[in-house]
Design a protein around this motif. Sequence first.
Motif, PDB file in Angstrom:
ATOM      1  N   GLY A  64       0.819  -1.198   0.000  1.00 37.64           N
ATOM      2  CA  GLY A  64       0.000   0.000   0.000  1.00 37.64           C
ATOM      3  C   GLY A  64       0.849   1.243   0.000  1.00 37.64           C
ATOM      4  O   GLY A  64       1.953   1.271  -0.553  1.00 37.64           O
ATOM      5  N   SER A  65       0.364   2.293   0.642  1.00 33.73           N
ATOM      6  CA  SER A  65       1.081   3.560   0.681  1.00 33.73           C
ATOM      7  C   SER A  65       0.725   4.296   1.965  1.00 33.73           C
ATOM      8  O   SER A  65      -0.447   4.425   2.317  1.00 33.73           O
ATOM      9  N   GLY A  66       1.756   4.755   2.666  1.00 35.43           N
ATOM     10  CA  GLY A  66       1.516   5.486   3.908  1.00 35.43           C
ATOM     11  C   GLY A  66       2.500   5.075   4.985  1.00 35.43           C
ATOM     12  O   GLY A  66       3.508   4.405   4.712  1.00 35.43           O
ATOM     13  N   THR A  67       2.211   5.465   6.215  1.00 37.36           N
ATOM     14  CA  THR A  67       3.063   5.158   7.359  1.00 37.36           C
ATOM     15  C   THR A  67       2.402   4.108   8.230  1.00 37.36           C
ATOM     16  O   THR A  67       1.265   4.286   8.681  1.00 37.36           O
ATOM     17  N   CYS A  68       3.119   3.029   8.469  1.00 33.25           N
ATOM     18  CA  CYS A  68       2.604   1.976   9.346  1.00 33.25           C
ATOM     19  C   CYS A  68       2.667   2.477  10.785  1.00 33.25           C
ATOM     20  O   CYS A  68       3.724   2.932  11.234  1.00 33.25           O
ATOM     21  N   PRO A  69       1.569   2.431  11.513  1.00 32.10           N
ATOM     22  CA  PRO A  69       1.590   2.910  12.895  1.00 32.10           C
ATOM     23  C   PRO A  69       2.377   1.967  13.801  1.00 32.10           C
ATOM     24  O   PRO A  69       2.669   0.833  13.442  1.00 32.10           O
TER      25      PRO A  69
END
Length: 299
Positions: A64-69
């Motif tokens: 996917g795309s983004g920041t993993c918490p």
Amino acid sequence: MKQAVCLQKNITLKFMKYLILALTMLLLIRVNTIDTHAQTPTSQIGTSGVYWEIDEAGTLKLTGSGTCPGFDYSTLPWCSVMGTITGFTVEPTVAVPNMEHFFEGANGLVNAPVIPNGVVTMAYTFAGCENLQTPPVIPSGVVSINNAFLGCHSLKTAPIVPDTVQDMSCAFYECWGMYSDGPINIPYGCTDIGAAFYYCEKLVDTPLVPATVTNMDYTFYECRGMRVPPIIPAAVTTFEYCFYNTYFNGDMIILSNYCGSAYDMNNTFQYFRGHLNLVAKPDGSNYEYLRTVVSAGRW
């Protein structure tokens, strides 16, 4: 004529029966040959835009795309299937600054996966990975490796600790099979090495303790392979149990003002298995006190 019609009906019914059977078998074959890898379900992590899955080979994949918490162990999405993980990949479009607890208890890991750049904390990342043998390359930028390899009893070699690390508390706790070709790096700027090498009995080379360290409780507890004692810097505020059951020989240089109670100091050197010529602060301010609180015959 009636007999002919009946015969024809029987033939038709038998044909239809075999045709249905054949179609059913073809359908079963089709179902069994579907690529199960392609069918592996993915789950979104919150609203992050990041998805996780574990494929049939046991590889944990972040896509996917983004920041993993970040997570604690109980909130890890893959916590319940941790034992099936054997590898890890992450797409370049996914940022993972926090890898705390990521593989805690993943006993299927033998060789550590690649840690992506951008990771800041690796606290408890491989804790309890009892079958882990090969460590990862810890990228520069990681600040904390506290408890990162806690209980990794099968770990054979120590990883290279980058100069950005500031917290090494319990980093290699009970890594009793771990060997290092040369002393393990404790970076200047690191403040906490409490229990960092607890029960690392195969380590031979004593690391240099930088002047920034303040906590040395249990640091060299049961480090039976080390022979050269470390220098305890002036900034150290506590070193209880630091040399429990060690075999150091030579001069012990203590620049720290710390002198605990008689009970604490006896515990610090309890079962001490070597002969040391204690060299305290240059002004001798803590020398006599240490001599009086440590059991007779230790020096």
